[in-house]
Design an enzyme around this catalytic site. Structure first.
Site, PDB file in Angstrom:
ATOM      1  N   SER A   1       0.831  -1.210   0.000  1.00 53.13           N
ATOM      2  CA  SER A   1       0.000   0.000   0.000  1.00 53.13           C
ATOM      3  C   SER A   1       0.864   1.257   0.000  1.00 53.13           C
ATOM      4  O   SER A   1       1.949   1.273   0.543  1.00 53.13           O
ATOM      5  CB  SER A   1      -0.903   0.035   1.227  1.00 53.13           C
ATOM      6  OG  SER A   1      -1.575   1.281   1.264  1.00 53.13           O
TER       7      SER A   1
ATOM      8  N   LYS B   1      -4.561  -6.559   3.377  1.00 54.73           N
ATOM      9  CA  LYS B   1      -4.528  -5.429   2.421  1.00 54.73           C
ATOM     10  C   LYS B   1      -5.949  -5.066   1.979  1.00 54.73           C
ATOM     11  O   LYS B   1      -6.286  -3.892   1.819  1.00 54.73           O
ATOM     12  CB  LYS B   1      -3.672  -5.795   1.206  1.00 54.73           C
ATOM     13  CG  LYS B   1      -3.699  -4.755   0.073  1.00 54.73           C
ATOM     14  CD  LYS B   1      -2.956  -3.495   0.442  1.00 54.73           C
ATOM     15  CE  LYS B   1      -3.201  -2.260  -0.397  1.00 54.73           C
ATOM     16  NZ  LYS B   1      -3.262  -2.314  -1.805  1.00 54.73           N
TER      17      LYS B   1
ATOM     18  N   HIS C   1      -7.506  -3.164   4.722  1.00 59.37           N
ATOM     19  CA  HIS C   1      -6.886  -1.824   4.674  1.00 59.37           C
ATOM     20  C   HIS C   1      -7.610  -0.958   3.646  1.00 59.37           C
ATOM     21  O   HIS C   1      -7.970   0.194   3.911  1.00 59.37           O
ATOM     22  CB  HIS C   1      -5.395  -1.954   4.316  1.00 59.37           C
ATOM     23  CG  HIS C   1      -4.766  -0.674   3.852  1.00 59.37           C
ATOM     24  ND1 HIS C   1      -4.974  -0.144   2.588  1.00 59.37           N
ATOM     25  CD2 HIS C   1      -3.950   0.202   4.487  1.00 59.37           C
ATOM     26  CE1 HIS C   1      -4.320   0.995   2.477  1.00 59.37           C
ATOM     27  NE2 HIS C   1      -3.690   1.227   3.615  1.00 59.37           N
ATOM     28  N   ASN C   2      -7.819  -1.503   2.468  1.00 60.94           N
ATOM     29  CA  ASN C   2      -8.462  -0.713   1.409  1.00 60.94           C
ATOM     30  C   ASN C   2      -9.914  -0.399   1.751  1.00 60.94           C
ATOM     31  O   ASN C   2     -10.405   0.676   1.426  1.00 60.94           O
ATOM     32  CB  ASN C   2      -8.388  -1.450   0.070  1.00 60.94           C
ATOM     33  CG  ASN C   2      -6.992  -1.370  -0.533  1.00 60.94           C
ATOM     34  OD1 ASN C   2      -6.025  -1.161   0.176  1.00 60.94           O
ATOM     35  ND2 ASN C   2      -6.887  -1.543  -1.835  1.00 60.94           N
TER      36      ASN C   2
ATOM     37  N   GLU D   1      -9.793   2.367   4.034  1.00 54.25           N
ATOM     38  CA  GLU D   1      -9.439   3.548   3.212  1.00 54.25           C
ATOM     39  C   GLU D   1     -10.704   4.139   2.549  1.00 54.25           C
ATOM     40  O   GLU D   1     -10.905   5.352   2.566  1.00 54.25           O
ATOM     41  CB  GLU D   1      -8.422   3.098   2.164  1.00 54.25           C
ATOM     42  CG  GLU D   1      -7.984   4.132   1.158  1.00 54.25           C
ATOM     43  CD  GLU D   1      -7.070   3.501   0.091  1.00 54.25           C
ATOM     44  OE1 GLU D   1      -6.112   2.791   0.462  1.00 54.25           O
ATOM     45  OE2 GLU D   1      -7.336   3.702  -1.111  1.00 54.25           O
TER      46      GLU D   1
HETATM   47  N1  NAP Z   1      -1.531   1.953  -8.666  1.00 51.66           N
HETATM   48  C1  NAP Z   1      -1.638   1.877  -7.351  1.00 51.66           C
HETATM   49  O1  NAP Z   1      -1.739   2.883  -6.623  1.00 51.66           O
HETATM   50  C2  NAP Z   1      -1.631   0.528  -6.669  1.00 51.66           C
HETATM   51  C3  NAP Z   1      -1.450   0.469  -5.285  1.00 51.66           C
HETATM   52  C4  NAP Z   1      -1.372  -0.767  -4.658  1.00 51.66           C
HETATM   53  C5  NAP Z   1      -1.501  -1.916  -5.412  1.00 51.66           C
HETATM   54  N2  NAP Z   1      -1.692  -1.840  -6.764  1.00 51.66           N
HETATM   55  C6  NAP Z   1      -1.814  -3.101  -7.501  1.00 51.66           C
HETATM   56  O2  NAP Z   1      -0.581  -3.365  -8.157  1.00 51.66           O
HETATM   57  C7  NAP Z   1      -0.812  -4.102  -9.348  1.00 51.66           C
HETATM   58  C8  NAP Z   1      -0.199  -3.355 -10.514  1.00 51.66           C
HETATM   59  O3  NAP Z   1      -0.821  -2.081 -10.598  1.00 51.66           O
HETATM   60  P1  NAP Z   1      -0.239  -0.872 -11.478  1.00 51.66           P
HETATM   61  O4  NAP Z   1      -0.971   0.340 -11.026  1.00 51.66           O
HETATM   62  O5  NAP Z   1       1.250  -0.872 -11.418  1.00 51.66           O
HETATM   63  O6  NAP Z   1      -0.732  -1.300 -12.933  1.00 51.66           O
HETATM   64  P2  NAP Z   1      -0.319  -0.719 -14.359  1.00 51.66           P
HETATM   65  O7  NAP Z   1       0.396   0.579 -14.225  1.00 51.66           O
HETATM   66  O8  NAP Z   1      -1.513  -0.797 -15.208  1.00 51.66           O
HETATM   67  O9  NAP Z   1       0.753  -1.780 -14.880  1.00 51.66           O
HETATM   68  C9  NAP Z   1       0.395  -3.091 -15.170  1.00 51.66           C
HETATM   69  C10 NAP Z   1       1.641  -3.863 -15.549  1.00 51.66           C
HETATM   70  O10 NAP Z   1       1.260  -5.221 -15.748  1.00 51.66           O
HETATM   71  C11 NAP Z   1       1.601  -5.620 -17.078  1.00 51.66           C
HETATM   72  N3  NAP Z   1       0.555  -6.519 -17.556  1.00 51.66           N
HETATM   73  C12 NAP Z   1      -0.748  -6.231 -17.751  1.00 51.66           C
HETATM   74  N4  NAP Z   1      -1.401  -7.322 -18.160  1.00 51.66           N
HETATM   75  C13 NAP Z   1      -0.476  -8.314 -18.270  1.00 51.66           C
HETATM   76  C14 NAP Z   1      -0.541  -9.669 -18.653  1.00 51.66           C
HETATM   77  N5  NAP Z   1      -1.688 -10.226 -19.013  1.00 51.66           N
HETATM   78  N6  NAP Z   1       0.605 -10.385 -18.635  1.00 51.66           N
HETATM   79  C15 NAP Z   1       1.765  -9.805 -18.278  1.00 51.66           C
HETATM   80  N7  NAP Z   1       1.896  -8.530 -17.893  1.00 51.66           N
HETATM   81  C16 NAP Z   1       0.775  -7.800 -17.891  1.00 51.66           C
HETATM   82  C17 NAP Z   1       1.710  -4.370 -17.874  1.00 51.66           C
HETATM   83  O11 NAP Z   1       2.600  -4.623 -18.953  1.00 51.66           O
HETATM   84  P3  NAP Z   1       2.519  -3.869 -20.367  1.00 51.66           P
HETATM   85  O12 NAP Z   1       3.472  -2.729 -20.282  1.00 51.66           O
HETATM   86  O13 NAP Z   1       2.929  -4.889 -21.340  1.00 51.66           O
HETATM   87  O14 NAP Z   1       1.086  -3.412 -20.549  1.00 51.66           O
HETATM   88  C18 NAP Z   1       2.285  -3.406 -16.849  1.00 51.66           C
HETATM   89  O15 NAP Z   1       3.661  -3.572 -16.696  1.00 51.66           O
HETATM   90  C19 NAP Z   1      -2.339  -4.267  -9.440  1.00 51.66           C
HETATM   91  O16 NAP Z   1      -2.718  -5.481  -8.857  1.00 51.66           O
HETATM   92  C20 NAP Z   1      -2.842  -3.107  -8.610  1.00 51.66           C
HETATM   93  O17 NAP Z   1      -4.155  -3.324  -8.123  1.00 51.66           O
HETATM   94  C21 NAP Z   1      -1.742  -0.648  -7.410  1.00 51.66           C
END
Ligand code: NAP
Length: 469
Positions: free
Chosen positions: A129, A183, A186-187, A190
């Site tokens: 988080s 987590k 937590h959300n 939030e």
């Molecule tokens: N953003 C936040 O604030 C936050 C906070 C806590 C947790 N999270 C969690 O962290 C995780 C990632 O979130 P993010 O915000 O970093 O997402 P993001 O910016 O959309 O990035 C997604 C990543 O996953 C890859 N991807 C997508 N589909 C795929 C597939 N089928 N096979 C292989 N790679 C794939 C993408 O690659 P490409 O470049 O090839 O598209 C990209 O590198 C999620 O579970 C999200 O819920 C996010």
């Protein structure tokens, strides 16, 4: 030299996490589905580049790692995680470790951990988080899975985690899905914390006629007191921000329609499943869903023509502060109640004090109050956070403010669903004799379900003779 850890998925969170890992002195090998993203990431890594091994294929990633290997997945929750596990598994040795750091549904994590265990392999589901900023400079980290697997990577997670004083906000929550469950809760908290703040803003804007700048002043001031928290702090900042395009306050140009991703809803669903209700969180999820019905609300405004009325201004800002404090305590009490119920149901020894400690820094719900909650939960002094001495004291001082805010909102036609749910929970939990006696009488009347009496053991039926359906 072989890398200490691998990371798949260089999106917002993965890229930030990889840089954080490298900055703390660990070598990290990275892979992204789209190779150009990997190349751009490596090119922009600057002085951290020597610690980063960009890999074009999963085979190259696996070959770049120290054994036994550990690979973090930071891809969207759901099918992408299963796909990546399926692709990686044939390339890995039995004792190699896959770590899902995304926002997985904990049921999926339980399933994936069981499948890994069947192959004799470890699997960790780890909640992270703090958004992008947290991932880059110090998130809160909630680990779940075999303890030995967590211990293998704990030095890395503890190094990259936020610190509260010198204490890392990273910890092992329990087996299989425990980390992702914590987590999720937590959300959920939030969601409720944000919604209560938004409701207080609604009273300020629509009931007191305050401008965004005046709202910002109040939140800035509150952030110097018992409400001190990341969410109160950023509320002051966003309320003060101006739109470069129109010169208007940002809050005036943003649509009042919010989406909801999985985790808030999952918290509400699990709370209902486990019979450990979180009404403030449920209200917050519902509020987001209803906010998205923009057209329907406009139609309601047209039909009923009930615009907000002014609320009595006398002492209202202080009452709003008290309302947020009391609402927040009720909301956290519900969240910890859910965690306690999950502990029992799933056989996880969830560390209640440890959870509060991990949430003290790095995560979105970090606040001054969480340190006190950690102490209260650690001491095990109360079955409900609201009953722990210092929180009971705070509620005694603030519940009247919450009551007056909810009442003022109702009379002024300004909705306060999460605050009202918090108040109803508080009022329910200090009412020794409730009204379920009537429910039991009704159930016995139409279904002969029987009831317990206050003055005798066993199941009884009522004298409804001749009136039953
Ligand atoms: N953003 C936040 O604030 C936050 C906070 C806590 C947790 N999270 C969690 O962290 C995780 C990632 O979130 P993010 O915000 O970093 O997402 P993001 O910016 O959309 O990035 C997604 C990543 O996953 C890859 N991807 C997508 N589909 C795929 C597939 N089928 N096979 C292989 N790679 C794939 C993408 O690659 P490409 O470049 O090839 O598209 C990209 O590198 C999620 O579970 C999200 O819920 C996010």
């Amino acid at each position: 030299m072989a890398a200490d850890i691998g990371l798949v998925g260089l999106g917002t969170m993965g890229a930030a996490l990889a840089l954080n890992i490298a900055e703390k002195g660990f070598d990290v090998a990275v892979f992204n589905r789209t190779t150009s993203v990997t190349e751009a990431f490596a090119a922009e890594a600057g002085e951290l580049a020597p610690r980063i091994t960009p890999c074009e294929t999963l085979e190259a990633l696996v070959a770049a790692l120290k054994t036994p290997r550990a690979i973090i997945l930071m891809v969207p929750a759901g099918a992408p995680v299963d796909e990546m596990i399926a692709k990686l598994t044939p390339l890995l040795a039995t004792d190699d470790l896959i770590i899902d750091c995304g926002n997985a549904n904990f049921h999926d994590t339980v399933r994936r951990a069981a499948a890994a265990a069947e192959r004799g392999s470890p699997y960790l589901g780890v909640g992270v988080s703090g958004g992008e900023e947290g991932a880059r400079h110090g998130p809160a980290i909630m680990g779940g899975g075999p303890r030995e697997a967590w211990d293998r990577v704990a030095p890395i997670f503890e190094a990259i985690a936020a610190k509260f004083g010198s204490s890392p906000c990273a910890g092992w929550m329990g087996p299989d899905g425990a980390g992702h469950f914590v987590k999720t809760v937590h959300n959920g908290i939030e969601y409720a914390d944000m919604e209560m703040i938004a409701e207080v803003y609604g009273i300020m804007r629509d009931g007191l006629g305050m401008t965004p700048a005046q709202v910002a002043d109040v939140f800035d001031r509150w952030n110097g007191g018992p409400l001190k928290s990341y969410l109160v702090e950023i509320t002051g900042i966003v309320a003060r921000a101006m739109d470069p395009k129109t010169g208007k306050p940002m809050l005036e140009v943003i649509k009042d329609s919010a989406g909801q991703k999985g985790t808030g809803r999952w918290t509400a669903i699990e709370a209902l499943h486990l019979g450990a209700p979180d009404p403030a969180i449920e209200a917050a999820v519902a509020a987001r869903n209803l906010s998205s019905r923009v057209g329907e609300r406009a139609e309601g405004a047209r039909i009923f023509d009930l615009p907000p009325l002014p609320v009595p201004a006398e002492g209202m800002i202080d009452k709003l502060e008290a309302a947020l404090l009391a609402g927040k305590i009720a909301c956290y009490a519900q969240g910890f109640g859910l965690l306690a119920a999950a502990s029992k149901e799933f056989g996880w020894p969830l560390p209640m004090g440890g959870i509060a400690r991990v949430w003290r820094a790095g995560c979105i719900i970090r606040s001054a109050m969480l340190d006190d909650m950690a102490q209260a939960m650690e001491s095990g002094e109360a079955v409900n956070l609201m009953f722990a001495a210092q929180f009971a004291e705070r509620l005694k001082r603030t519940h009247q403010g919450l009551r007056e805010v909810v009442a003022a909102g109702a009379l002024a036609r300004i909705p306060t669903p999460a605050l009202a749910a918090g108040l109803a929970y508080f009022d329910t939990m200090h009412t020794a004799r409730g009204t379920a006696n009537l429910l039991q009488a009704q159930r016995d009347f139409f279904g002969a379900h029987g009831f317990e009496r206050v003055d005798a053991e066993g199941a009884h039926h009522g004298p409804w003779g001749g009136h039953e359906q």
